[in-house]
Design a protein around this motif. Structure first.
Motif, PDB file in Angstrom:
ATOM      1  N   THR A  95       0.846  -1.196   0.000  1.00 47.63           N
ATOM      2  CA  THR A  95       0.000   0.000   0.000  1.00 47.63           C
ATOM      3  C   THR A  95       0.887   1.253   0.000  1.00 47.63           C
ATOM      4  OG1 THR A  95      -0.097   0.407   2.396  1.00 47.63           O
ATOM      5  CG2 THR A  95      -1.570  -1.282   1.508  1.00 47.63           C
ATOM      6  N   ASP A  96       0.230   2.393  -0.069  1.00 49.12           N
ATOM      7  CA  ASP A  96       0.963   3.656   0.085  1.00 49.12           C
ATOM      8  C   ASP A  96       0.790   4.211   1.496  1.00 49.12           C
ATOM      9  OD1 ASP A  96      -1.673   4.471   0.072  1.00 49.12           O
ATOM     10  OD2 ASP A  96      -1.399   6.042  -1.439  1.00 49.12           O
ATOM     11  N   LEU A  97       0.323   3.355   2.402  1.00 51.16           N
ATOM     12  CA  LEU A  97       0.100   3.765   3.784  1.00 51.16           C
ATOM     13  C   LEU A  97       1.393   3.729   4.601  1.00 51.16           C
ATOM     14  CD1 LEU A  97      -3.261   2.029   4.771  1.00 51.16           C
ATOM     15  CD2 LEU A  97      -2.839   4.492   4.598  1.00 51.16           C
ATOM     16  N   ILE A  98       1.517   4.684   5.518  1.00 47.27           N
ATOM     17  CA  ILE A  98       2.582   4.706   6.525  1.00 47.27           C
ATOM     18  C   ILE A  98       1.904   4.668   7.890  1.00 47.27           C
ATOM     19  CG2 ILE A  98       4.547   5.969   7.469  1.00 47.27           C
ATOM     20  CD1 ILE A  98       5.012   5.070   4.629  1.00 47.27           C
ATOM     21  N   ALA A  99       2.364   3.784   8.749  1.00 46.36           N
ATOM     22  CA  ALA A  99       1.818   3.675  10.097  1.00 46.36           C
ATOM     23  C   ALA A  99       2.898   4.043  11.109  1.00 46.36           C
ATOM     24  CB  ALA A  99       1.306   2.263  10.374  1.00 46.36           C
ATOM     25  N   ALA A 100       2.524   4.817  12.104  1.00 42.09           N
ATOM     26  CA  ALA A 100       3.437   5.181  13.187  1.00 42.09           C
ATOM     27  C   ALA A 100       2.717   4.990  14.512  1.00 42.09           C
ATOM     28  CB  ALA A 100       3.894   6.630  13.046  1.00 42.09           C
ATOM     29  N   CYS A 101       3.459   4.599  15.532  1.00 42.39           N
ATOM     30  CA  CYS A 101       2.842   4.355  16.842  1.00 42.39           C
ATOM     31  C   CYS A 101       3.790   4.796  17.943  1.00 42.39           C
ATOM     32  CB  CYS A 101       2.507   2.872  17.001  1.00 42.39           C
ATOM     33  SG  CYS A 101       1.697   2.476  18.578  1.00 42.39           S
ATOM     34  N   TRP A 104      -2.007  15.847  24.161  1.00 42.42           N
ATOM     35  CA  TRP A 104      -1.484  16.674  23.070  1.00 42.42           C
ATOM     36  C   TRP A 104      -0.216  16.044  22.487  1.00 42.42           C
ATOM     37  CZ3 TRP A 104      -3.136  21.367  20.880  1.00 42.42           C
ATOM     38  CH2 TRP A 104      -2.211  22.002  20.043  1.00 42.42           C
ATOM     39  N   CYS A 105       0.677  15.650  23.353  1.00 40.00           N
ATOM     40  CA  CYS A 105       1.962  15.105  22.895  1.00 40.00           C
ATOM     41  C   CYS A 105       1.802  13.773  22.168  1.00 40.00           C
ATOM     42  CB  CYS A 105       2.915  14.941  24.072  1.00 40.00           C
ATOM     43  SG  CYS A 105       3.534  16.495  24.721  1.00 40.00           S
ATOM     44  N   SER A 106       0.787  13.005  22.528  1.00 39.54           N
ATOM     45  CA  SER A 106       0.592  11.724  21.853  1.00 39.54           C
ATOM     46  C   SER A 106       0.294  11.931  20.366  1.00 39.54           C
ATOM     47  CB  SER A 106      -0.545  10.938  22.514  1.00 39.54           C
ATOM     48  OG  SER A 106      -1.807  11.553  22.290  1.00 39.54           O
ATOM     49  N   VAL A 107      -0.370  13.015  20.040  1.00 47.11           N
ATOM     50  CA  VAL A 107      -0.636  13.356  18.640  1.00 47.11           C
ATOM     51  C   VAL A 107       0.610  13.987  18.014  1.00 47.11           C
ATOM     52  CG1 VAL A 107      -2.040  14.781  17.097  1.00 47.11           C
ATOM     53  CG2 VAL A 107      -3.098  13.626  19.063  1.00 47.11           C
ATOM     54  N   LEU A 108       1.239  14.900  18.741  1.00 47.42           N
ATOM     55  CA  LEU A 108       2.424  15.600  18.247  1.00 47.42           C
ATOM     56  C   LEU A 108       3.515  14.624  17.797  1.00 47.42           C
ATOM     57  CD1 LEU A 108       4.403  18.070  18.041  1.00 47.42           C
ATOM     58  CD2 LEU A 108       4.809  17.772  20.489  1.00 47.42           C
ATOM     59  N   VAL A 109       3.849  13.653  18.633  1.00 47.24           N
ATOM     60  CA  VAL A 109       4.978  12.770  18.304  1.00 47.24           C
ATOM     61  C   VAL A 109       4.643  11.848  17.130  1.00 47.24           C
ATOM     62  CG1 VAL A 109       5.959  12.889  20.608  1.00 47.24           C
ATOM     63  CG2 VAL A 109       4.296  11.097  20.098  1.00 47.24           C
ATOM     64  N   ASN A 110       3.413  11.406  17.061  1.00 44.81           N
ATOM     65  CA  ASN A 110       3.044  10.521  15.958  1.00 44.81           C
ATOM     66  C   ASN A 110       2.994  11.248  14.624  1.00 44.81           C
ATOM     67  OD1 ASN A 110       2.221   7.561  16.632  1.00 44.81           O
ATOM     68  ND2 ASN A 110       1.540   8.766  18.398  1.00 44.81           N
ATOM     69  N   LEU A 111       2.463  12.457  14.622  1.00 48.93           N
ATOM     70  CA  LEU A 111       2.431  13.211  13.371  1.00 48.93           C
ATOM     71  C   LEU A 111       3.832  13.641  12.961  1.00 48.93           C
ATOM     72  CD1 LEU A 111      -0.817  15.326  13.767  1.00 48.93           C
ATOM     73  CD2 LEU A 111      -0.485  13.114  12.643  1.00 48.93           C
ATOM     74  N   GLY A 112       4.718  13.843  13.930  1.00 46.17           N
ATOM     75  CA  GLY A 112       6.109  14.103  13.600  1.00 46.17           C
ATOM     76  C   GLY A 112       6.751  12.927  12.897  1.00 46.17           C
ATOM     77  N   ASP A 113       6.425  11.719  13.336  1.00 51.39           N
ATOM     78  CA  ASP A 113       6.958  10.521  12.684  1.00 51.39           C
ATOM     79  C   ASP A 113       6.449  10.393  11.245  1.00 51.39           C
ATOM     80  OD1 ASP A 113       8.359   9.859  14.929  1.00 51.39           O
ATOM     81  OD2 ASP A 113       6.919   8.377  15.656  1.00 51.39           O
ATOM     82  N   LEU A 114       5.164  10.670  11.040  1.00 51.58           N
ATOM     83  CA  LEU A 114       4.638  10.637   9.673  1.00 51.58           C
ATOM     84  C   LEU A 114       5.303  11.712   8.816  1.00 51.58           C
ATOM     85  CD1 LEU A 114       0.760  10.131  10.060  1.00 51.58           C
ATOM     86  CD2 LEU A 114       2.510   8.417   9.565  1.00 51.58           C
ATOM     87  N   SER A 115       5.481  12.895   9.392  1.00 52.55           N
ATOM     88  CA  SER A 115       6.113  13.986   8.660  1.00 52.55           C
ATOM     89  C   SER A 115       7.517  13.609   8.217  1.00 52.55           C
ATOM     90  CB  SER A 115       6.151  15.238   9.542  1.00 52.55           C
ATOM     91  OG  SER A 115       6.835  16.297   8.899  1.00 52.55           O
ATOM     92  N   ALA A 116       8.266  12.935   9.073  1.00 52.97           N
ATOM     93  CA  ALA A 116       9.624  12.524   8.722  1.00 52.97           C
ATOM     94  C   ALA A 116       9.648  11.562   7.543  1.00 52.97           C
ATOM     95  CB  ALA A 116      10.302  11.881   9.924  1.00 52.97           C
ATOM     96  N   MET A 117       8.575  10.836   7.356  1.00 55.03           N
ATOM     97  CA  MET A 117       8.483   9.906   6.229  1.00 55.03           C
ATOM     98  C   MET A 117       7.951  10.590   4.974  1.00 55.03           C
ATOM     99  SD  MET A 117       9.470   6.985   7.581  1.00 55.03           S
ATOM    100  CE  MET A 117       8.864   5.712   6.473  1.00 55.03           C
ATOM    101  N   GLY A 118       7.554  11.864   5.090  1.00 54.70           N
ATOM    102  CA  GLY A 118       6.969  12.570   3.955  1.00 54.70           C
ATOM    103  C   GLY A 118       5.527  12.197   3.716  1.00 54.70           C
TER     104      GLY A 118
END
Length: 493
Positions: free
Chosen positions: A237-243, A260-274
């Protein structure tokens, strides 16, 4: 522009400082054959060392220096005062007797303007060898403790050859021959500040051993090229999963911020993958419904701020506090952490706005809670827009530890230029390089990263090397080891 003090060499143009001996190089009044730092029999009680905060105490310390370095040793003509004494950042530590009289002292000061976490000590003096037992070592130890508490990452001194063994016994490292001052040979000494290594060891070094059962499975810990990455490409798939999970103690004492931080860190991981985020799943537990409501409010506020819906998850009441979030995103071309190559430029893109989070001073920099949704989304899209060879979201290992993880995944080492790393005004170098910085992204590519579209700055601050580990390069050309070897032990991706 950096204004560098060469503490053991000639004065720089425009400076008044004279070549001199520094911390540990000066003797005390009395017999030169005596051990001027270790002294004789230890006095009881032990030496009291404090910061000299009034003019009278500083003046008494300077009188001791004048008597020793000008009158007795003849190291300076007329006066040993210099520009370091005039620097408002200079700190004087003194040992005082019960009646308040000064028994000895030392000064410590930054070596560059602005302060980049590189300090040195100088003008160590003890007044009376007959009653100075332990005063010299106490001043040296206090100087080391003081600079580490201020976030200093490099602490230097010049030491007369005859006193080098004492400094070595106190844990200092001899880095080579220094200058000869007034006929006295010196050694260059350095206090081994290991703040970054300790952080890497405490947060990441156990991963390879603990995760080995996963690594043995086909596709375990990620596909080839993405092993151990911030996010995991879902096969086919074109999906990226982060946890990511939040520390239970943080969930317990600060539930909204934990959410708040639980969302922040996960979206940061997705961002790093583009990857462009599409949704979140949460698993939340709390001992009471009111506590659970506070956690959920924090998660919901962050999800709304980044405009990413919570699609579902798991909720439980009547159990110890716990919180983890899984984030899903999409990208046809995920950016790996292990795509760097030797010679690639390392760039840091960071949001320097905000301040230390209350209750997390020098541990968490909060740049996100005051940003608009548009600003947060612009920052989240940075890696996707520039498509670097490699990217890594700065995690709890800090900027330097994360650089080590990117380098490890790429099969390289890293060299960081301390003075080039973007940093907020309100943070010391030591704290900034080891904290969780809110939004901070390390990228590696042939060229420096372009300026981001959102409210952040980018700067080329290092390069990938063929020497494992992470090293710090200072403005005087010196290189110190921040992380020896790998960070996680997972090896190249």
């Amino acid at each position: 522009m950096l204004d560098i003090r060469d503490l053991t060499g000639p004065a720089l143009p425009g400076r008044t400082r004279t070549a001199e001996s520094v911390l540990g190089a000066e003797s005390v009044l009395g017999s030169a054959a005596a051990s001027i730092l270790a002294g004789g029999r230890r006095a009881e009680p032990g030496p009291v060392v404090r910061i000299a905060e009034d003019r009278r105490t500083v003046a008494a310390y300077r009188r001791l220096r004048h008597e020793e370095f000008v009158l007795r040793q003849g190291l300076f003509p007329g006066s040993d005062l210099d520009d370091v004494d005039d620097d408002p950042r200079t700190v004087v530590l003194v040992s005082v007797a019960p009646d308040g009289s000064v028994l000895g002292g030392v000064r410590i000061a930054p070596c560059a303007q602005p302060d980049i976490g590189w300090w040195a000590g100088s003008r160590l003096v003890v007044a009376d060898t007959a009653h100075s037992g332990g005063i010299g070592p106490a001043l040296i130890r206090s100087a080391c403790a003081h600079v580490e508490a201020r976030g200093v990452l490099r602490f230097d001194a010049g030491v007369q050859d005859r006193y080098a063994p004492l400094f070595t016994s106190l844990g200092w490292v001899d880095t080579g021959a220094g200058p000869v001052v007034a006929g006295r040979a010196h050694r260059r000494m350095r206090w081994p500040v290991d703040r970054i290594q300790r952080l890497a060891d405490s947060t990441k070094c156990l991963l390879s051993g603990l995760l080995s059962p996963f690594a043995e499975q086909p596709g375990g810990l990620g596909a080839t090229g993405f092993r151990g990455d911030d996010g995991a490409p879902v096969p086919g798939t074109d999906l990226i999963a982060a946890c990511d999970a939040i520390l239970p103690s943080m969930v317990e004492r600060d539930p909204e911020w934990a959410g708040w931080c639980s969302v922040l860190v996960n979206l940061g991981d997705l961002s790093a993958m583009g990857a462009d985020p599409v949704g979140l799943l949460d698993a939340v537990a709390a001992p009471t419904s009111s506590h659970l409501e506070r956690i959920v409010r924090g998660v919901a506020a962050a999800a709304a701020a980044w405009r990413v819906p919570v699609l579902g998850g798991h909720t439980q009441v009547g159990v110890p506090s716990a919180l983890s979030v899984t984030a899903l995103g999409r990208t046809p071309r995920p950016v790996p952490a292990g795509g760097g190559r030797v010679g690639h430029t390392l760039s840091l893109t960071a949001d320097l706005g905000g301040s230390w989070r209350p209750g997390y001073h020098e541990r968490q920099w909060d740049s996100s809670s005051g940003r608009t949704s548009d600003e947060l989304r612009l920052l989240a899209a940075h890696v996707a827009q520039i498509a670097p060879a490699a990217a890594k979201d700065v995690s709890m290992a800090g900027i330097v530890g994360t650089a080590g993880m990117l380098a490890e995944a790429s099969g390289t080492g890293a060299l960081l230029d301390v003075a080039a790393i973007p940093r907020p005004r309100g943070a010391s170098v030591g704290a900034w390089l080891t904290c969780f910085p809110g939004y901070a992204m390390l990228t590696a590519d042939r060229d420096p990263a372009p300026a981001p579209a959102g409210p952040a700055v980018s700067a080329a601050c290092g390069r990938l090397t063929d020497e494992p580990g992470v090293r710090l390069r200072w403005p005087d050309g010196e290189v110190t080891v921040a992380v020896a070897g790998t960070v996680t032990g997972l090896g190249p991706a």
